[in-house]
Design a protein around this motif. Structure first.
Motif, PDB file in Angstrom:
ATOM      1  N   VAL A 344       0.855  -1.189   0.000  1.00 35.57           N
ATOM      2  CA  VAL A 344       0.000   0.000   0.000  1.00 35.57           C
ATOM      3  C   VAL A 344       0.892   1.241   0.000  1.00 35.57           C
ATOM      4  O   VAL A 344       1.720   1.417   0.902  1.00 35.57           O
ATOM      5  CB  VAL A 344      -0.937   0.019   1.220  1.00 35.57           C
ATOM      6  N   TYR A 345       0.725   2.084  -1.019  1.00 35.44           N
ATOM      7  CA  TYR A 345       1.499   3.321  -1.134  1.00 35.44           C
ATOM      8  C   TYR A 345       0.552   4.509  -0.995  1.00 35.44           C
ATOM      9  O   TYR A 345      -0.419   4.638  -1.753  1.00 35.44           O
ATOM     10  CB  TYR A 345       2.209   3.380  -2.474  1.00 35.44           C
ATOM     11  N   SER A 346       0.808   5.347  -0.003  1.00 32.62           N
ATOM     12  CA  SER A 346      -0.009   6.539   0.222  1.00 32.62           C
ATOM     13  C   SER A 346       0.637   7.721  -0.491  1.00 32.62           C
ATOM     14  O   SER A 346       1.590   8.327   0.024  1.00 32.62           O
ATOM     15  CB  SER A 346      -0.135   6.816   1.720  1.00 32.62           C
ATOM     16  N   TYR A 347       0.145   8.037  -1.659  1.00 36.39           N
ATOM     17  CA  TYR A 347       0.695   9.149  -2.432  1.00 36.39           C
ATOM     18  C   TYR A 347       0.483  10.464  -1.679  1.00 36.39           C
ATOM     19  O   TYR A 347       1.380  11.298  -1.575  1.00 36.39           O
ATOM     20  CB  TYR A 347       0.027   9.186  -3.804  1.00 36.39           C
ATOM     21  N   THR A 348      -0.715  10.648  -1.176  1.00 37.37           N
ATOM     22  CA  THR A 348      -1.044  11.726  -0.251  1.00 37.37           C
ATOM     23  C   THR A 348      -1.970  11.129   0.794  1.00 37.37           C
ATOM     24  O   THR A 348      -2.317   9.940   0.726  1.00 37.37           O
ATOM     25  CB  THR A 348      -1.752  12.903  -0.952  1.00 37.37           C
ATOM     26  N   GLU A 349      -2.403  11.924   1.740  1.00 40.64           N
ATOM     27  CA  GLU A 349      -3.347  11.405   2.733  1.00 40.64           C
ATOM     28  C   GLU A 349      -4.712  11.122   2.114  1.00 40.64           C
ATOM     29  O   GLU A 349      -5.550  10.460   2.724  1.00 40.64           O
ATOM     30  CB  GLU A 349      -3.496  12.392   3.893  1.00 40.64           C
ATOM     31  N   ASP A 350      -4.936  11.596   0.880  1.00 36.68           N
ATOM     32  CA  ASP A 350      -6.221  11.382   0.202  1.00 36.68           C
ATOM     33  C   ASP A 350      -6.170  10.269  -0.840  1.00 36.68           C
ATOM     34  O   ASP A 350      -7.216   9.726  -1.210  1.00 36.68           O
ATOM     35  CB  ASP A 350      -6.679  12.666  -0.500  1.00 36.68           C
ATOM     36  N   VAL A 351      -5.002   9.936  -1.358  1.00 38.27           N
ATOM     37  CA  VAL A 351      -4.888   8.990  -2.472  1.00 38.27           C
ATOM     38  C   VAL A 351      -3.943   7.848  -2.076  1.00 38.27           C
ATOM     39  O   VAL A 351      -2.802   8.088  -1.678  1.00 38.27           O
ATOM     40  CB  VAL A 351      -4.358   9.685  -3.743  1.00 38.27           C
ATOM     41  N   THR A 352      -4.424   6.628  -2.227  1.00 37.61           N
ATOM     42  CA  THR A 352      -3.595   5.455  -1.945  1.00 37.61           C
ATOM     43  C   THR A 352      -3.670   4.472  -3.107  1.00 37.61           C
ATOM     44  O   THR A 352      -4.698   4.349  -3.780  1.00 37.61           O
ATOM     45  CB  THR A 352      -4.036   4.732  -0.659  1.00 37.61           C
ATOM     46  N   PHE A 353      -2.552   3.779  -3.337  1.00 42.93           N
ATOM     47  CA  PHE A 353      -2.458   2.735  -4.356  1.00 42.93           C
ATOM     48  C   PHE A 353      -2.165   1.412  -3.644  1.00 42.93           C
ATOM     49  O   PHE A 353      -1.316   1.349  -2.753  1.00 42.93           O
ATOM     50  CB  PHE A 353      -1.339   3.032  -5.351  1.00 42.93           C
ATOM     51  N   THR A 354      -2.849   0.353  -4.061  1.00 46.96           N
ATOM     52  CA  THR A 354      -2.664  -0.969  -3.448  1.00 46.96           C
ATOM     53  C   THR A 354      -2.485  -2.019  -4.533  1.00 46.96           C
ATOM     54  O   THR A 354      -3.219  -2.012  -5.537  1.00 46.96           O
ATOM     55  CB  THR A 354      -3.878  -1.347  -2.578  1.00 46.96           C
ATOM     56  N   VAL A 355      -1.527  -2.905  -4.326  1.00 51.08           N
ATOM     57  CA  VAL A 355      -1.377  -4.102  -5.160  1.00 51.08           C
ATOM     58  C   VAL A 355      -1.387  -5.305  -4.226  1.00 51.08           C
ATOM     59  O   VAL A 355      -0.632  -5.345  -3.244  1.00 51.08           O
ATOM     60  CB  VAL A 355      -0.081  -4.075  -5.984  1.00 51.08           C
ATOM     61  N   MET A 356      -2.248  -6.266  -4.513  1.00 47.93           N
ATOM     62  CA  MET A 356      -2.412  -7.443  -3.671  1.00 47.93           C
ATOM     63  C   MET A 356      -2.205  -8.700  -4.504  1.00 47.93           C
ATOM     64  O   MET A 356      -2.725  -8.809  -5.625  1.00 47.93           O
ATOM     65  CB  MET A 356      -3.810  -7.454  -3.055  1.00 47.93           C
ATOM     66  N   ALA A 357      -1.439  -9.652  -3.983  1.00 43.23           N
ATOM     67  CA  ALA A 357      -1.215 -10.936  -4.646  1.00 43.23           C
ATOM     68  C   ALA A 357      -1.576 -12.053  -3.666  1.00 43.23           C
ATOM     69  O   ALA A 357      -1.155 -12.026  -2.502  1.00 43.23           O
ATOM     70  CB  ALA A 357       0.234 -11.074  -5.098  1.00 43.23           C
ATOM     71  N   ASP A 358      -2.351 -13.034  -4.152  1.00 40.67           N
ATOM     72  CA  ASP A 358      -2.853 -14.112  -3.295  1.00 40.67           C
ATOM     73  C   ASP A 358      -2.621 -15.464  -3.966  1.00 40.67           C
ATOM     74  O   ASP A 358      -2.806 -15.601  -5.182  1.00 40.67           O
ATOM     75  CB  ASP A 358      -4.357 -13.942  -3.032  1.00 40.67           C
ATOM     76  N   TRP A 359      -2.249 -16.446  -3.134  1.00 33.92           N
ATOM     77  CA  TRP A 359      -2.068 -17.815  -3.620  1.00 33.92           C
ATOM     78  C   TRP A 359      -2.762 -18.783  -2.663  1.00 33.92           C
ATOM     79  O   TRP A 359      -2.577 -18.701  -1.446  1.00 33.92           O
ATOM     80  CB  TRP A 359      -0.587 -18.195  -3.675  1.00 33.92           C
ATOM     81  N   PHE A 360      -3.567 -19.686  -3.221  1.00 36.83           N
ATOM     82  CA  PHE A 360      -4.171 -20.760  -2.426  1.00 36.83           C
ATOM     83  C   PHE A 360      -3.644 -22.092  -2.951  1.00 36.83           C
ATOM     84  O   PHE A 360      -3.814 -22.416  -4.135  1.00 36.83           O
ATOM     85  CB  PHE A 360      -5.698 -20.736  -2.517  1.00 36.83           C
ATOM     86  N   VAL A 361      -3.002 -22.852  -2.058  1.00 36.83           N
ATOM     87  CA  VAL A 361      -2.434 -24.152  -2.419  1.00 36.83           C
ATOM     88  C   VAL A 361      -3.317 -25.230  -1.813  1.00 36.83           C
ATOM     89  O   VAL A 361      -3.333 -25.414  -0.585  1.00 36.83           O
ATOM     90  CB  VAL A 361      -0.993 -24.292  -1.896  1.00 36.83           C
ATOM     91  N   PRO A 362      -4.104 -25.952  -2.619  1.00 44.10           N
ATOM     92  CA  PRO A 362      -5.022 -26.952  -2.073  1.00 44.10           C
ATOM     93  C   PRO A 362      -4.283 -28.049  -1.321  1.00 44.10           C
ATOM     94  O   PRO A 362      -3.189 -28.467  -1.701  1.00 44.10           O
ATOM     95  CB  PRO A 362      -5.721 -27.507  -3.322  1.00 44.10           C
ATOM     96  N   GLY A 363      -4.903 -28.525  -0.258  1.00 45.33           N
ATOM     97  CA  GLY A 363      -4.368 -29.642   0.501  1.00 45.33           C
ATOM     98  C   GLY A 363      -4.855 -30.966  -0.060  1.00 45.33           C
ATOM     99  O   GLY A 363      -5.449 -31.040  -1.150  1.00 45.33           O
ATOM    100  N   ASP A 364      -4.656 -32.044   0.704  1.00 43.41           N
ATOM    101  CA  ASP A 364      -5.008 -33.379   0.237  1.00 43.41           C
ATOM    102  C   ASP A 364      -6.512 -33.609   0.165  1.00 43.41           C
ATOM    103  O   ASP A 364      -6.947 -34.653  -0.321  1.00 43.41           O
ATOM    104  CB  ASP A 364      -4.377 -34.428   1.155  1.00 43.41           C
ATOM    105  N   LEU A 365      -7.297 -32.652   0.651  1.00 47.50           N
ATOM    106  CA  LEU A 365      -8.745 -32.753   0.477  1.00 47.50           C
ATOM    107  C   LEU A 365      -9.126 -32.713  -0.996  1.00 47.50           C
ATOM    108  O   LEU A 365     -10.157 -33.253  -1.401  1.00 47.50           O
ATOM    109  CB  LEU A 365      -9.426 -31.605   1.225  1.00 47.50           C
ATOM    110  N   TYR A 366      -8.288 -32.070  -1.812  1.00 49.15           N
ATOM    111  CA  TYR A 366      -8.549 -31.945  -3.251  1.00 49.15           C
ATOM    112  C   TYR A 366      -7.534 -32.796  -4.008  1.00 49.15           C
ATOM    113  O   TYR A 366      -6.336 -32.753  -3.720  1.00 49.15           O
ATOM    114  CB  TYR A 366      -8.469 -30.479  -3.670  1.00 49.15           C
ATOM    115  N   THR A 367      -8.004 -33.537  -4.974  1.00 52.01           N
ATOM    116  CA  THR A 367      -7.159 -34.486  -5.699  1.00 52.01           C
ATOM    117  C   THR A 367      -7.036 -34.087  -7.164  1.00 52.01           C
ATOM    118  O   THR A 367      -7.818 -33.289  -7.689  1.00 52.01           O
ATOM    119  CB  THR A 367      -7.747 -35.901  -5.602  1.00 52.01           C
TER     120      THR A 367
END
Length: 385
Positions: A344-367
């Motif tokens: 999260v980068y706050s350019y000013t107190e009014d404007v923010t930029f966010t980049v989010m990356a997510d990974w889900f690694v299935p367990g043995d419940l999924y084959t």
């Protein structure tokens, strides 16, 4: 407005940037086209708040408003996509309740009483859904300590609407939360809840008694450093049910978290809610699961914040015994792991930029072949004024 009277109105347009619609395998890819209501402006918030009305400690809030109690374990989120403009509904910004809220401030005691109309069908009240909340908070003078006791009643006659209201579902929740700072750098807390009421699996199905538990335990440490590092640990238990048959009459033990606020993984928390898996009898997230999470954040620069969270999910005994793959083999209770990172980068107190990356690694419940790692990258620009 006048003394002790204020109003809030929030208008919103939310849509995807002419996204190409999802198509069945082998079908021709459709061209991106704008829907007829894509650019409509909607009302997100619209309420009036009156302080010291009738009685000096009383504040009355009437209209479409956000509701968040405690850490949001029971009430904090009411997602809506009224024009069906989003494929990823978990990112909807419309989360408000149509409600009447009365707040009595007897500091250090605070009492809240809320009535909310979740949905309304025809003029017949027997196909509506209503939410009632009674919430009591006590703020201690030392250790930043807070104690909550509460009751919520979710009376759903809309999901299985029928003449006479004979196919309703009701969820009564009673519970409490304690949170305190033994020293200024540490926060510890826990929340324990019990649900009871009635459950019907389908229209005309027998009524079953609800009997479910929910637990949230958490701790956080904050370093006294210019980078302001924070590290937290959390355990959550949401009870489940193994007998999902429409004709069953035994007690129903699955947790109902319809309005829960926290996000337990940007993938896992929406499994079988907005995103389906290929596992037979796989149930929606927010029930039949336990998890341990480790999360943290740092501020390497005054206007730059890095956050990360890791979850390990596993099923309760009630769940994995009923889920099968194509070979009908009973599977492992290991749901999987998720890693979410954000900048999260706050350019000013009014404007923010966010980049989010997510990974889900299935367990043995999924084959195989339904156990590939899921990945998403999301960017956001936010302007407040």
């Amino acid at each position: 407005l006048t003394d002790n009277v204020s109003t809030v109105i929030n208008l919103i347009n939310q849509r995807e940037w002419n996204v190409i619609p999802l198509t069945p395998a082998g079908a021709a890819v459709a061209a991106a086209t704008a829907t007829g209501n894509e650019f409509d402006i909607l009302v997100d918030l619209a309420y009036v708040q009156m302080k010291e009305i009738f009685y000096s400690p009383l504040t009355l809030t009437i209209g479409r408003q956000d509701l968040l109690f405690g850490r949001g374990f029971i009430v904090g989120w009411n997602p809506q996509d009224p024009q069906a403009n989003l494929q990823a509904d978990e990112f909807t910004q419309m989360q408000a309740f149509d409600a009447i809220r009365a707040t009595l401030d007897f500091s250090p005691w605070i009492l809240d009483f809320v009535y909310s109309k979740i949905s309304e069908g025809t003029p017949n009240p027997e196909n509506d859904r209503d939410l009632y909340i009674a919430y009591m908070t006590y703020k201690f003078a030392e250790y930043s300590a807070v104690a909550d006791l509460y009751y919520t009643g979710d009376f759903d006659r809309a999901t299985l609407a029928a003449a006479g209201g004979t196919n309703d579902n009701s969820t009564n929740t009673v519970g409490g939360r304690v949170q305190f700072d033994p020293i200024s750098q540490i926060t510890l807390g826990g929340e324990l809840d019990y649900q009871f009421g009635d459950y019907r699996a389908a229209l005309g199905a027998p009524s079953r008694d609800r009997d479910a538990m929910g637990v949230d335990l958490f701790g956080e440490y904050r370093w006294d450093n210019t980078w302001k590092p924070t590290l937290g640990l959390q355990y959550v238990y949401l009870e489940g049910e193994n007998d999902l048959g429409a004709g069953s009459t035994q007690s129903y033990g699955s947790w109902n978290g319809s309005f829960r606020g926290p996000i337990y993984g940007w993938y896992q928390d929406y499994k079988e809610v907005y995103w389906a898996t290929a596992a037979t009898n796989d149930q929606a997230a927010g029930q039949n699961q336990q998890h341990v999470s480790l999360y943290g954040s740092i501020l390497p620069m005054e206007d730059l914040k890095l956050t990360g969270a890791f979850w390990h999910f596993w099923a309760t005994d009630e769940m994995h015994a009923t889920i099968t793959d194509a070979s009908t083999t009973v599977l492992s209770s290991d749901i999987g792991n998720e890693l979410d990172l954000s900048v999260v980068y706050s350019y000013t107190e009014d404007v923010t930029f966010t980049v989010m990356a997510d990974w889900f690694v299935p367990g043995d419940l999924y084959t195989t072949p339904n156990n590939a790692t899921a990945t998403q990258i999301v960017s956001e620009v936010k302007v407040t004024f």
